[in-house]
Design a protein around this motif. Structure first.
Motif, PDB file in Angstrom:
ATOM      1  N   ARG A 105      -8.765  -5.505   0.702  1.00 18.43           N
ATOM      2  CA  ARG A 105      -8.945  -6.882   0.303  1.00 18.43           C
ATOM      3  C   ARG A 105      -8.747  -6.946  -1.133  1.00 18.43           C
ATOM      4  O   ARG A 105      -8.073  -8.167  -1.703  1.00 18.43           O
ATOM      5  CB  ARG A 105     -10.541  -7.205   0.794  1.00 18.43           C
ATOM      6  N   SER A 106      -8.858  -5.964  -1.964  1.00 15.13           N
ATOM      7  CA  SER A 106      -8.778  -6.071  -3.375  1.00 15.13           C
ATOM      8  C   SER A 106      -7.308  -5.822  -3.714  1.00 15.13           C
ATOM      9  O   SER A 106      -6.567  -5.427  -3.069  1.00 15.13           O
ATOM     10  CB  SER A 106      -9.515  -5.163  -4.139  1.00 15.13           C
ATOM     11  N   ILE A 107      -6.952  -6.883  -4.738  1.00 15.06           N
ATOM     12  CA  ILE A 107      -5.441  -6.732  -5.207  1.00 15.06           C
ATOM     13  C   ILE A 107      -5.080  -5.460  -5.538  1.00 15.06           C
ATOM     14  O   ILE A 107      -4.145  -4.953  -5.143  1.00 15.06           O
ATOM     15  CB  ILE A 107      -5.133  -7.784  -6.016  1.00 15.06           C
ATOM     16  N   SER A 108      -5.969  -4.909  -6.396  1.00 12.64           N
ATOM     17  CA  SER A 108      -5.469  -3.388  -6.783  1.00 12.64           C
ATOM     18  C   SER A 108      -5.318  -2.524  -5.811  1.00 12.64           C
ATOM     19  O   SER A 108      -4.122  -1.641  -5.724  1.00 12.64           O
ATOM     20  CB  SER A 108      -6.245  -3.140  -8.247  1.00 12.64           C
ATOM     21  N   LEU A 109      -6.229  -2.369  -4.839  1.00 11.13           N
ATOM     22  CA  LEU A 109      -6.066  -1.409  -3.770  1.00 11.13           C
ATOM     23  C   LEU A 109      -4.834  -1.862  -2.856  1.00 11.13           C
ATOM     24  O   LEU A 109      -4.078  -0.687  -2.502  1.00 11.13           O
ATOM     25  CB  LEU A 109      -7.426  -1.497  -2.889  1.00 11.13           C
ATOM     26  N   LYS A 110      -4.644  -3.225  -2.738  1.00  9.61           N
ATOM     27  CA  LYS A 110      -3.452  -3.445  -1.987  1.00  9.61           C
ATOM     28  C   LYS A 110      -2.256  -3.161  -2.638  1.00  9.61           C
ATOM     29  O   LYS A 110      -1.209  -2.612  -1.767  1.00  9.61           O
ATOM     30  CB  LYS A 110      -3.538  -5.076  -1.857  1.00  9.61           C
ATOM     31  N   GLN A 111      -2.239  -3.384  -3.889  1.00 11.75           N
ATOM     32  CA  GLN A 111      -0.762  -3.096  -4.675  1.00 11.75           C
ATOM     33  C   GLN A 111      -0.754  -1.286  -4.578  1.00 11.75           C
ATOM     34  O   GLN A 111       0.468  -1.032  -4.352  1.00 11.75           O
ATOM     35  CB  GLN A 111      -0.991  -3.388  -5.913  1.00 11.75           C
ATOM     36  N   ALA A 112      -2.047  -0.596  -4.722  1.00 12.24           N
ATOM     37  CA  ALA A 112      -1.647   0.806  -4.627  1.00 12.24           C
ATOM     38  C   ALA A 112      -1.011   1.282  -3.111  1.00 12.24           C
ATOM     39  O   ALA A 112      -0.330   1.914  -3.203  1.00 12.24           O
ATOM     40  CB  ALA A 112      -2.874   1.553  -4.850  1.00 12.24           C
ATOM     41  N   VAL A 113      -1.824   0.774  -2.205  1.00 15.42           N
ATOM     42  CA  VAL A 113      -1.377   1.083  -0.807  1.00 15.42           C
ATOM     43  C   VAL A 113       0.068   0.559  -0.669  1.00 15.42           C
ATOM     44  O   VAL A 113       0.720   1.318   0.150  1.00 15.42           O
ATOM     45  CB  VAL A 113      -2.255   0.035   0.201  1.00 15.42           C
ATOM     46  N   ALA A 114       0.564  -0.563  -1.151  1.00 14.89           N
ATOM     47  CA  ALA A 114       1.751  -1.007  -0.999  1.00 14.89           C
ATOM     48  C   ALA A 114       2.815   0.006  -1.485  1.00 14.89           C
ATOM     49  O   ALA A 114       3.823   0.192  -1.278  1.00 14.89           O
ATOM     50  CB  ALA A 114       2.360  -2.354  -1.552  1.00 14.89           C
ATOM     51  N   ALA A 115       2.501   0.494  -2.707  1.00 16.14           N
ATOM     52  CA  ALA A 115       3.371   1.518  -3.724  1.00 16.14           C
ATOM     53  C   ALA A 115       3.384   2.824  -2.661  1.00 16.14           C
ATOM     54  O   ALA A 115       4.545   3.338  -2.740  1.00 16.14           O
ATOM     55  CB  ALA A 115       2.516   1.859  -4.792  1.00 16.14           C
ATOM     56  N   VAL A 116       2.347   3.167  -1.998  1.00 13.99           N
ATOM     57  CA  VAL A 116       2.371   4.284  -0.979  1.00 13.99           C
ATOM     58  C   VAL A 116       3.612   4.042   0.074  1.00 13.99           C
ATOM     59  O   VAL A 116       4.475   4.677   0.377  1.00 13.99           O
ATOM     60  CB  VAL A 116       1.112   4.855  -0.669  1.00 13.99           C
ATOM     61  N   GLY A 117       3.470   2.995   0.589  1.00 14.21           N
ATOM     62  CA  GLY A 117       4.083   2.348   1.927  1.00 14.21           C
ATOM     63  C   GLY A 117       5.271   2.248   1.575  1.00 14.21           C
ATOM     64  O   GLY A 117       6.322   2.415   2.186  1.00 14.21           O
ATOM     65  N   GLN A 118       5.806   1.454   0.517  1.00 18.93           N
ATOM     66  CA  GLN A 118       7.362   1.125   0.181  1.00 18.93           C
ATOM     67  C   GLN A 118       8.054   2.444  -0.083  1.00 18.93           C
ATOM     68  O   GLN A 118       9.136   2.271   0.744  1.00 18.93           O
ATOM     69  CB  GLN A 118       7.340   0.331  -1.130  1.00 18.93           C
ATOM     70  N   GLY A 119       7.398   3.246  -0.570  1.00 24.03           N
ATOM     71  CA  GLY A 119       8.372   4.776  -0.618  1.00 24.03           C
ATOM     72  C   GLY A 119       8.629   5.167   0.782  1.00 24.03           C
ATOM     73  O   GLY A 119       9.824   5.501   0.974  1.00 24.03           O
ATOM     74  N   ARG A 120       7.451   5.337   1.531  1.00 27.62           N
ATOM     75  CA  ARG A 120       7.879   5.999   3.073  1.00 27.62           C
ATOM     76  C   ARG A 120       8.892   4.766   3.784  1.00 27.62           C
ATOM     77  O   ARG A 120       9.702   5.253   4.496  1.00 27.62           O
ATOM     78  CB  ARG A 120       6.631   5.933   3.576  1.00 27.62           C
ATOM     79  N   LEU A 121       8.666   3.732   3.677  1.00 27.00           N
ATOM     80  CA  LEU A 121       9.370   2.684   4.468  1.00 27.00           C
ATOM     81  C   LEU A 121      10.946   2.542   3.951  1.00 27.00           C
ATOM     82  O   LEU A 121      11.835   2.980   5.023  1.00 27.00           O
ATOM     83  CB  LEU A 121       9.031   1.154   4.161  1.00 27.00           C
ATOM     84  N   ILE A 122      11.316   2.713   2.662  1.00 31.90           N
ATOM     85  CA  ILE A 122      12.546   2.897   2.024  1.00 31.90           C
ATOM     86  C   ILE A 122      13.201   4.417   2.772  1.00 31.90           C
ATOM     87  O   ILE A 122      14.663   4.352   3.010  1.00 31.90           O
ATOM     88  CB  ILE A 122      12.751   2.447   0.684  1.00 31.90           C
ATOM     89  N   ARG A 123      12.431   5.316   2.711  1.00 35.50           N
ATOM     90  CA  ARG A 123      12.957   6.381   2.933  1.00 35.50           C
ATOM     91  C   ARG A 123      13.436   6.583   4.526  1.00 35.50           C
ATOM     92  O   ARG A 123      14.519   7.177   4.906  1.00 35.50           O
ATOM     93  CB  ARG A 123      11.863   7.672   2.944  1.00 35.50           C
ATOM     94  N   VAL A 124      12.695   5.998   5.404  1.00 33.63           N
ATOM     95  CA  VAL A 124      12.857   5.590   6.825  1.00 33.63           C
ATOM     96  C   VAL A 124      14.214   5.040   6.988  1.00 33.63           C
ATOM     97  O   VAL A 124      15.249   5.532   7.474  1.00 33.63           O
ATOM     98  CB  VAL A 124      11.742   5.101   7.645  1.00 33.63           C
ATOM     99  N   TYR A 125      14.189   3.907   6.214  1.00 30.95           N
ATOM    100  CA  TYR A 125      15.669   2.967   6.347  1.00 30.95           C
ATOM    101  C   TYR A 125      16.837   3.740   5.971  1.00 30.95           C
ATOM    102  O   TYR A 125      17.818   3.877   6.343  1.00 30.95           O
ATOM    103  CB  TYR A 125      15.314   1.606   5.381  1.00 30.95           C
ATOM    104  N   ASP A 126      16.665   4.524   4.619  1.00 28.46           N
ATOM    105  CA  ASP A 126      17.702   5.308   3.997  1.00 28.46           C
ATOM    106  C   ASP A 126      18.285   6.382   5.113  1.00 28.46           C
ATOM    107  O   ASP A 126      19.369   6.558   5.468  1.00 28.46           O
ATOM    108  CB  ASP A 126      17.098   5.717   2.869  1.00 28.46           C
TER     109      ASP A 126
END
Length: 173
Positions: free
Chosen positions: A71-92
């Motif tokens: 719910r908190s913005i800082s935690l959501k941003q941290a989780v997004a940072a973790v997920g974005q790397g994984r997501l782009i790796r799968v796409y790549d």
């Protein structure tokens, strides 16, 4: 193809619910692989393709074993940072298997509100598309600040703004 010989530009937006399995939150790899195959095929046919992809927060939650979205913005941003790397790796990995180059483009609203930033983003997209690269766009959740109204709100809005930016012929949500 356009009458003037220019190829058509397509912007495709894919949501978290299409990218992840609802029961587990894990990536729906067969769905993503099918999307990648379709977009690569369209690119080979001469279409200019831009993919606007959600999923960073959802993938980050699954990666970190979180049962619900933060719910908190800082935690959501941290989780997004973790997920974005994984997501782009799968796409790549998947696009590489189709011999299709991709680029990650992370945007905030301020990138499209400030005139000089907008023009720079526009030139970057044009260069990527001329090179035959498929840009994969997401909101830069790690730095976008909700309280300052610099967030897009959702990737439907982002995809519409990107479609306008690249003068897309079609936007598919």
């Amino acid at each position: 193809m356009h009458l003037d010989g220019m190829s058509q530009t397509l912007v495709i937006k894919i949501g978290t619910s299409s990218l992840t399995a609802p029961e587990t939150g894990l990536l729906a790899l067969s769905t993503i692989a099918s999307l990648v195959e379709t977009l690569s095929c369209l690119r080979r046919q001469g279409y200019r393709i831009v993919l606007v992809s959600s999923g960073a927060v959802g993938v980050g939650c699954a990666r970190l074993g979180l049962s619900e979205r933060p719910r908190s913005i800082s935690l959501k941003q941290a989780v997004a940072a973790v997920g974005q790397g994984r997501l782009i790796r799968v796409y790549d990995d998947l696009f590489s298997s189709m011999q299709q180059s991709i680029a990650q483009v992370l945007l905030t609203r301020s990138d499209l509100v400030n005139r000089s930033s907008y023009l720079n983003v526009e030139r970057t997209f044009q260069a990527l598309l001329e090179l035959g690269v498929i840009p994969i766009v997401n909101e830069n959740d790690t730095v976008a600040v909700d309280e300052l109204k610099l967030k897009f709100g959702d990737n439907d809005t982002l995809s519409a703004l990107v479609a306008s930016l690249v003068r897309a012929d079609w936007l598919f949500l």
